[in-house]
Design a protein around this motif. Structure first.
Motif, PDB file in Angstrom:
ATOM      1  N   THR A   1       0.859  -1.530   0.031  1.00 26.49           N
ATOM      2  CA  THR A   1       0.198   0.152  -0.071  1.00 26.49           C
ATOM      3  C   THR A   1       0.784   1.035   0.164  1.00 26.49           C
ATOM      4  N   LEU A   2      -0.119   2.320  -0.593  1.00 30.39           N
ATOM      5  CA  LEU A   2       0.842   3.010  -0.391  1.00 30.39           C
ATOM      6  C   LEU A   2       1.649   3.981   0.888  1.00 30.39           C
ATOM      7  N   GLU A   3       0.639   4.156   2.212  1.00 32.34           N
ATOM      8  CA  GLU A   3       1.605   3.807   3.440  1.00 32.34           C
ATOM      9  C   GLU A   3       2.710   2.937   3.587  1.00 32.34           C
ATOM     10  N   ALA A   4       2.348   1.345   3.465  1.00 36.60           N
ATOM     11  CA  ALA A   4       3.642   0.318   3.661  1.00 36.60           C
ATOM     12  C   ALA A   4       4.450   1.217   2.519  1.00 36.60           C
ATOM     13  N   TRP A   5       4.466   1.504   1.822  1.00 44.15           N
ATOM     14  CA  TRP A   5       5.778   2.376   0.339  1.00 44.15           C
ATOM     15  C   TRP A   5       6.234   3.429   1.718  1.00 44.15           C
ATOM     16  N   GLN A   6       5.338   4.553   1.985  1.00 46.17           N
ATOM     17  CA  GLN A   6       6.493   5.231   2.415  1.00 46.17           C
ATOM     18  C   GLN A   6       7.386   4.797   3.977  1.00 46.17           C
ATOM     19  N   GLN A   7       6.413   3.717   5.254  1.00 46.93           N
ATOM     20  CA  GLN A   7       6.955   3.697   6.225  1.00 46.93           C
ATOM     21  C   GLN A   7       8.474   2.648   6.014  1.00 46.93           C
ATOM     22  N   THR A   8       8.734   2.105   5.121  1.00 52.50           N
ATOM     23  CA  THR A   8       9.974   1.322   4.600  1.00 52.50           C
ATOM     24  C   THR A   8      10.693   1.753   3.693  1.00 52.50           C
ATOM     25  N   GLY A   9      10.482   3.641   3.621  1.00 49.59           N
ATOM     26  CA  GLY A   9      11.379   3.783   3.211  1.00 49.59           C
ATOM     27  C   GLY A   9      12.536   5.132   3.829  1.00 49.59           C
ATOM     28  N   LYS A  10      13.896   5.429   3.439  1.00 50.53           N
ATOM     29  CA  LYS A  10      13.937   5.973   4.149  1.00 50.53           C
ATOM     30  C   LYS A  10      15.256   7.391   3.214  1.00 50.53           C
ATOM     31  N   TRP A  11      15.293   8.499   4.255  1.00 49.65           N
ATOM     32  CA  TRP A  11      15.622   8.883   4.061  1.00 49.65           C
ATOM     33  C   TRP A  11      16.589  10.028   3.513  1.00 49.65           C
TER      34      TRP A  11
ATOM     35  N   TYR B   1      20.005  15.358   0.161  1.00 44.54           N
ATOM     36  CA  TYR B   1      20.600  16.797  -1.644  1.00 44.54           C
ATOM     37  C   TYR B   1      20.606  17.646  -1.272  1.00 44.54           C
ATOM     38  N   GLY B   2      21.799  18.586  -1.041  1.00 49.13           N
ATOM     39  CA  GLY B   2      21.375  19.954  -1.194  1.00 49.13           C
ATOM     40  C   GLY B   2      20.201  20.136   0.017  1.00 49.13           C
ATOM     41  N   GLY B   3      20.897  20.151   0.849  1.00 54.42           N
ATOM     42  CA  GLY B   3      19.422  20.133   2.313  1.00 54.42           C
ATOM     43  C   GLY B   3      18.245  19.820   2.320  1.00 54.42           C
ATOM     44  N   HIS B   4      17.951  19.330   1.624  1.00 52.85           N
ATOM     45  CA  HIS B   4      16.720  18.413   0.651  1.00 52.85           C
ATOM     46  C   HIS B   4      16.567  17.124   1.735  1.00 52.85           C
ATOM     47  N   ALA B   5      15.524  16.647   1.773  1.00 54.06           N
ATOM     48  CA  ALA B   5      15.252  15.206   2.316  1.00 54.06           C
ATOM     49  C   ALA B   5      14.451  14.559   0.838  1.00 54.06           C
ATOM     50  N   VAL B   6      15.108  13.476   0.768  1.00 55.62           N
ATOM     51  CA  VAL B   6      14.916  12.955  -0.608  1.00 55.62           C
ATOM     52  C   VAL B   6      14.362  11.325   0.408  1.00 55.62           C
ATOM     53  N   PHE B   7      13.903  11.348  -0.309  1.00 55.26           N
ATOM     54  CA  PHE B   7      13.084   9.780   0.295  1.00 55.26           C
ATOM     55  C   PHE B   7      13.217   8.454  -0.833  1.00 55.26           C
ATOM     56  N   SER B   8      13.645   7.150  -0.405  1.00 51.45           N
ATOM     57  CA  SER B   8      14.326   5.894  -1.179  1.00 51.45           C
ATOM     58  C   SER B   8      13.604   4.862  -0.440  1.00 51.45           C
ATOM     59  N   ARG B   9      14.416   3.545  -1.294  1.00 51.84           N
ATOM     60  CA  ARG B   9      13.767   2.456  -0.473  1.00 51.84           C
ATOM     61  C   ARG B   9      14.582   1.563  -1.287  1.00 51.84           C
TER      62      ARG B   9
END
Length: 295
Positions: free
Chosen positions: A4-14, A17-25
């Motif tokens: 699910t979208l919620e699970a996708w976000q919860q299992t990601g890491k940030w 980059y240039g002081g901005h947070a980037v989401f990754s999995r």
């Protein structure tokens, strides 16, 4: 099973980059496979393909700056070159010696820039292979939707801030094949990603990539033509934006073009027909391991 979208976000890491947070999995084991998403969505586009790929590879994905769960700074100079800097720095920071790339839409332009840098010897890793899904590889045959044209126009700022859910859904549905339409929950997820961190307000900034494709056309098309890596294009042929015409142009311009055409599939083949895309990709990778027959 797709997350699910919620699970996708919860299992990601940030990461930063240039002081901005980037989401990754990241998940899986084996050779590194990097997935690059399209406009105006995010890495979640890959969620239906993810369980299949992670059984075979170490799969990495991120939400590029301005997309999905990553930061969406206002008054930022968004560009394909900057996104390529982001991806290059991320992969070099992870210390990966070589990667395979799979990209869709906006992400295909990032791959073209990375290929150009690879040919210049400017990357700290090796690109082992490239798989491209529907994207504007050749600006002369790209056919943007009306909403994309007005977002790119001088009125783009007003249009992006005033975009309604109904208008978004009507335009977004046009991108999918008639048999593979997103359901209500899918559309809610795509709309949520678009609005997260006030993302709707910068759509007119992000979409300037269409002009970049024209400005860098020779560099990016040349990168495809001069690539030494194995490449495969997997294309949904019912895509009104970058479907059949893009495939014809690819066959004309890219030497020994390797193309898998998916009939009645639209702009999002990995979301519409994930098993078909996985099968085509698995065959592509398997062929890389098979030595050529001796004549």
């Amino acid at each position: 099973m797709a997350a699910t979208l919620e699970a996708w976000q919860q299992t990601g890491k940030w990461f930063s980059y240039g002081g901005h947070a980037v989401f990754s999995r990241m998940a899986g084991q084996g050779e590194a496979l990097v997935l690059l998403h399209g406009f105006p969505s995010a890495s979640w586009d890959w969620s239906r393909l993810w369980p299949m790929l992670t059984r075979h590879y170490q799969v990495l994905a991120l939400d590029m700056l301005g997309f999905g769960f990553s930061d969406k700074p206002q008054s930022y100079r968004y560009s394909i070159e900057d996104q390529a800097d982001l991806v290059q720095g991320w992969l070099e920071g992870l210390g990966l010696p070589e990667v395979h790339l799979m990209a869709h839409d906006y992400g295909t332009s990032v791959v073209q820039e990375l290929l150009a840098r690879d040919q210049e010897g400017a990357l700290g890793f090796r690109i082992s292979s490239v798989c491209l899904l529907n994207g504007g590889l050749f600006p002369e045959v790209h056919s943007p939707l009306f909403i994309q044209k007005v977002l790119k126009s001088p009125l783009g700022g007003f249009i992006s801030r005033g975009l309604t859910k109904a208008t978004f859904e009507r335009s977004f549905r046009r991108l999918f094949g008639a048999d593979n339409q997103p359901d209500g929950d899918d559309l809610l997820d795509f709309w949520h990603l678009l609005n997260y961190n006030n993302g709707r307000g910068i759509l007119h900034e992000l979409i300037q990539f269409m002009e970049e494709r024209r400005c860098h056309r020779n560099r990016w098309v040349g990168a495809l033509q001069q690539a030494n890596q194995p490449m495969r294009l997997i294309s949904g042929m019912a895509d009104p934006v970058s479907g059949a015409a893009m495939v014809r142009r690819y066959r004309e311009l890219v030497p020994s073009a390797d193309v898998v055409s998916l009939r009645r599939v639209g702009h999002y083949p990995h979301f519409e027909k994930p098993w078909d895309v996985f099968s085509a990709y698995r065959d592509f990778r398997t062929n890389l391991l098979t030595p050529p027959e001796q004549g």
